[in-house]
Design a protein around this motif. Structure first.
Motif, short mmCIF file in Angstrom:
data_model
loop_
_atom_site.label_atom_id
_atom_site.label_comp_id
_atom_site.label_asym_id
_atom_site.label_seq_id
_atom_site.Cartn_x
_atom_site.Cartn_y
_atom_site.Cartn_z
N THR A 149 0.82 -1.22 0.00
CA THR A 149 0.00 0.00 0.00
C THR A 149 0.86 1.27 0.00
OG1 THR A 149 -0.13 -0.07 2.42
CG2 THR A 149 -1.89 -1.15 1.19
N LEU A 150 2.08 1.15 0.52
CA LEU A 150 3.02 2.28 0.52
C LEU A 150 4.37 1.82 0.00
CD1 LEU A 150 2.34 3.88 4.05
CD2 LEU A 150 1.46 4.68 1.85
N THR A 151 5.13 2.74 -0.56
CA THR A 151 6.51 2.42 -0.94
C THR A 151 7.37 2.46 0.32
OG1 THR A 151 7.16 4.72 -1.33
CG2 THR A 151 6.15 3.52 -3.18
N ILE A 152 8.57 1.91 0.22
CA ILE A 152 9.44 1.90 1.40
C ILE A 152 9.86 3.31 1.78
CG2 ILE A 152 11.62 1.60 0.11
CD1 ILE A 152 12.37 -0.42 2.42
N GLU A 153 9.97 4.21 0.78
CA GLU A 153 10.30 5.60 1.08
C GLU A 153 9.14 6.26 1.83
OE1 GLU A 153 10.68 4.22 -1.89
OE2 GLU A 153 12.89 4.23 -2.09
N GLU A 154 7.90 5.91 1.46
CA GLU A 154 6.74 6.48 2.16
C GLU A 154 6.62 5.95 3.58
OE1 GLU A 154 3.75 7.28 -1.64
OE2 GLU A 154 3.81 5.30 -0.72
N LEU A 155 7.09 4.73 3.80
CA LEU A 155 7.08 4.19 5.17
C LEU A 155 7.93 5.05 6.09
CD1 LEU A 155 7.41 0.31 4.69
CD2 LEU A 155 5.35 1.64 5.17
N CYS A 156 9.04 5.59 5.56
CA CYS A 156 9.95 6.39 6.39
C CYS A 156 9.32 7.70 6.85
CB CYS A 156 11.24 6.69 5.63
SG CYS A 156 12.30 5.24 5.41
N THR A 157 8.33 8.18 6.12
CA THR A 157 7.68 9.45 6.49
C THR A 157 6.35 9.24 7.20
OG1 THR A 157 6.61 9.61 4.31
CG2 THR A 157 8.77 10.65 4.57
N ASP A 158 5.90 7.99 7.26
CA ASP A 158 4.63 7.69 7.92
C ASP A 158 4.77 7.85 9.43
OD1 ASP A 158 2.58 5.75 9.24
OD2 ASP A 158 1.85 6.00 7.19
N GLU A 159 3.89 8.66 10.03
CA GLU A 159 3.99 8.95 11.46
C GLU A 159 3.83 7.70 12.32
OE1 GLU A 159 4.93 11.70 12.90
OE2 GLU A 159 5.16 12.68 10.96
N ARG A 160 2.98 6.75 11.87
CA ARG A 160 2.79 5.52 12.65
C ARG A 160 4.07 4.69 12.70
NH1 ARG A 160 -2.06 3.34 9.11
NH2 ARG A 160 -0.72 4.40 7.58
N VAL A 161 4.78 4.63 11.58
CA VAL A 161 6.03 3.87 11.54
C VAL A 161 7.09 4.56 12.39
CG1 VAL A 161 7.90 3.08 10.04
CG2 VAL A 161 5.53 2.92 9.26
N LYS A 162 7.18 5.89 12.29
CA LYS A 162 8.17 6.62 13.08
C LYS A 162 7.90 6.46 14.57
CE LYS A 162 7.95 10.71 10.98
NZ LYS A 162 8.34 12.10 10.65
N GLU A 163 6.64 6.49 14.95
CA GLU A 163 6.30 6.31 16.37
C GLU A 163 6.68 4.91 16.85
OE1 GLU A 163 5.13 8.10 18.96
OE2 GLU A 163 5.53 9.85 17.71
N ALA A 164 6.44 3.92 15.99
CA ALA A 164 6.78 2.54 16.37
C ALA A 164 8.29 2.36 16.54
CB ALA A 164 6.25 1.57 15.31
N ILE A 165 9.06 2.92 15.61
CA ILE A 165 10.52 2.86 15.72
C ILE A 165 11.00 3.60 16.97
CG2 ILE A 165 12.69 3.63 14.68
CD1 ILE A 165 11.68 1.29 13.17
N LEU A 166 10.39 4.76 17.24
CA LEU A 166 10.77 5.55 18.41
C LEU A 166 10.50 4.78 19.70
CD1 LEU A 166 11.77 8.20 19.63
CD2 LEU A 166 9.41 9.06 19.52
#
Length: 674
Positions: A595-612
């Motif tokens: 549904t998203l490219t890997i580059e878009e995953l890096c800017t997705d707030e949900r992904v950033k929050e999970a990594i954080l």
């Protein structure tokens, strides 16, 4: 090593110098220095050749086939590799003799200089030894330096001769236009394509195949061989400075041989051992280690990070990695390589299912706690870890780690999986790679052992960082090193020499800039670095390097740079995530694959929050304080390589460049936190 410290008016000392002589008698290399009177690096090879003449000395793996393919505009190379081919000690010594004579016939004289710009291989050390036999100084350049850095090293040393390799010849051709003094390039050949394309070499530069140097020509008149001196500048080693232009470190034969002696005492290595070489020979840790191994009669098998294991990027499907074929008993490594090996093993096990992954991770966690139960360790090695251990040959006994601090987690995990003795060392180019090292039977992690034989070390107060030699329970301060390992200085940098080096009571000392803590047994723990310490808004100190080394052990993190602003009360981080694992993080927050490219995953707030959240939990687990753990992250897939200028040739972070490159991202993270 039980060494006691003593307080003096100059600072706090740890003593490990049993005599005032450069090469103490407590070395297994006593015959080399006392009986044979060896005082130079080339003398060590000559002596070993006389002692171990027909024994295998160096081995290179046979290259059978090469395939190149284009993908997304990039060229990828895959190699089919065969067995190792040997050269005996006698053959290596004879080749070095011929190389030295060949260099002299080109017109070079004693005390002239040459540059070696080549990847780690047998010909590298052979060329160096040949030049040193004629008192010709060898200037070494990292292969990961930028073209500007390579040109700087060649021009500053004013060389007319450059040794390079088939793989790097195109880069040399590019920089030669900026290097008017160079008249000859000697090319170490490829097994399949010889010297390759030489059409872009300027017409005024002569190109000579390396093999022609190694063949004796009785028709050529003999050249006189001068006697190298112990105090000669043997190596000018260019370090990849973290702040700017690479600088050359002048190392004498005495400096490096002092490190060789320390290695012989610290490491139980001998003629029965096989050593796998893949770190840069242009790095003093690797160069000193290989000279020590040659002095001790061991066998060196050459490899590359690209072909080290069966899953390495250049290994063709169906071909085994170098380690599996070489079956080494001893290796050198840096923490970054170990972290990648562990991450690769973990990901491979995870693909076999959750049950095997669970069993494996629990076995790693509890292996050393269960060793007191008879046969438990044998059972785990045989039935759980054996297949993984085979990737590094299955016979590895000792691993020496240096170049950067090794986290206790990586240390314990590597030791559990591969059932190997890990000896962490601490040194620098300026100290011939030799300051301290762990003993072989030391199982405590988080330190770098006591001072090596022949090294004097003291701690000096650093008031700005609030580190003092009077600190309790252990003294802390800047590490200052003295003794025969300390180099002659920086090449053509008199002002930096005044800052970094000083003479005292006939001893040469070097200010490392590293902050150390020494316990009651004399073991050194690197706790900070002057350039990496930042004071936050409310007075808390944050060690950026220490924080990064711990957070980098998280599987989802490929690389990380922590930023701290003295006007703020929190840190933030730029993270290069593991691309493979990023999809798993996305799935955990409800993002379907595709549904998203890997580059878009890096800017997705949900992904950033999970990594954080993972970073913060991992940081807490590693003992970081709340102000050390980042309060925000920025994710990027941009590669951090020497070519981009964001890391050094030794892959250390360049903070100034990273700060400038991600200035807007860091500002944005802090704005969101305010």
């Amino acid at each position: 090593m039980a060494v006691r410290g003593v307080m003096t008016p100059h600072g706090w000392y740890v003593k490990a110098l049993p005599s005032g002589e450069p090469y103490p008698l407590e070395s297994r290399l006593n015959p080399l220095f006392r009986e044979a009177g060896v005082t130079t690096l080339c003398g060590a090879l000559k002596y070993s050749a006389s002692l171990h003449g027909s024994k295998p000395c160096m081995a290179t793996r046979q290259l059978l086939r090469r395939e190149r393919e284009e993908k997304n505009g990039k060229t990828f190379e895959k190699l089919e590799l065969g067995e190792y081919r040997w050269k005996t000690y006698e053959e290596v010594q004879q080749a070095a003799v011929e190389v030295g004579l060949g260099v002299r016939r080109l017109g070079l004289e004693p005390l002239d200089r040459v540059v070696i710009f080549a990847e780690t291989r047998a010909e590298w050390l052979t060329a160096a030894m040949g030049c040193l036999q004629h008192r010709i100084t060898v200037c070494t350049l990292y292969t990961t330096l930028t073209d500007a850095g390579v040109a700087h090293g060649i021009n500053e040393t004013e060389v007319s001769l450059v040794f390079t390799s088939f793989d790097l010849l195109p880069r040399v051709a590019r920089v030669l236009q900026q290097c008017p003094r160079v008249t000859t390039v000697v090319v170490m050949e490829d097994q399949l394509e010889d010297v390759g394309d030489t059409s872009k070499i300027p017409s005024n530069v002569r190109m000579v195949p390396f093999k022609s140097f190694c063949q004796k020509d009785p028709a050529v008149a003999a050249v006189s061989t001068p006697v190298p001196q112990a105090d000669d500048v043997a190596i000018i080693m260019y370090t990849s400075g973290s702040t700017g232009t690479p600088k050359g470190v002048e190392l004498s034969h005495t400096n490096i041989l002092a490190s060789v002696v320390a290695y012989s005492v610290q490491m139980n290595v001998g003629p029965q051992d096989r050593y796998l070489s893949f770190l840069p020979l242009a790095h003093i840790m690797e160069l000193a280690s290989e000279i020590a191994l040659i002095s001790l009669g061991a066998t060196i098998l050459y490899s590359s990070p690209h072909t080290l294991t069966s899953t390495s990027p250049k290994v063709m499907r169906g071909t085994e990695g170098d380690a599996k074929v070489a079956r080494p008993t001893v290796m050198n490594a840096v923490p970054l390589v170990l972290d990648r090996i562990i991450k690769g093993v973990t990901q491979k096990v995870e693909k076999q299912g959750w049950l095997k992954s669970l069993v494996f991770s629990e076995a790693v966690k509890y292996k050393f706690w269960l060793e007191y139960i008879p046969f438990t360790s044998y059972f785990m090695n045989t039935f759980i870890f054996r297949r993984v251990q085979e990737e590094l040959g299955g016979e590895l006994k000792r691993l020496v780690v240096g170049g950067a601090p090794l986290s206790p987690q990586t240390h314990d995990t590597m030791r559990a999986i591969f059932d190997v003795s890990i000896q962490v060392g601490y040194g620098s180019t300026e100290t011939s790679s030799c300051i301290s090292g762990m003993d072989e039977d030391d199982t405590i992690t988080g330190h770098t052992g006591g001072p090596n034989l022949g090294v004097l070390m003291r701690l000096v107060d650093w008031e700005e960082g609030n580190y003092r030699v009077t600190d309790k329970p252990n003294p802390r301060g800047e590490i200052v090193v003295g003794g025969p390992v300390v180099c002659k200085g920086y090449f053509k940098l008199p002002e930096e020499n005044k800052t970094a080096f000083f003479e005292e009571d006939g001893m040469r000392w070097f200010r490392t800039g590293d902050i150390g803590e020494v316990n009651s047994l004399g073991s050194i723990k690197i706790i900070d670095r002057k350039k990496d310490l930042v004071k936050l808004k409310h007075g808390e100190y944050v060690s950026l390097g220490n924080t990064e080394s711990k957070l980098k052990t998280l599987n989802n993190v490929e690389n990380i740079c922590v930023f701290a602003d003295s006007t703020k009360d929190k840190t933030v981080a730029v993270v290069v995530p593991s691309a493979d694992r990023l999809w798993k993080v996305a799935a955990s927050v409800g993002i379907d694959e595709g549904t998203l490219t890997i580059e878009e995953l890096c800017t997705d707030e949900r992904v950033k929050e999970a990594i954080l959240r993972e970073l913060q939990a991992h940081g807490k687990k590693c003992g970081l304080t709340r102000w050390e753990v980042p309060a925000a992250v920025y994710l990027t897939l941009e590669p951090w390589t020497p070519d981009t200028g964001l890391v050094t040739a030794a892959l250390k972070l360049r903070r100034k460049q990273l700060s400038h490159h991600y200035e807007h991202s860091v500002h944005d993270m802090y704005s969101r936190l305010d």
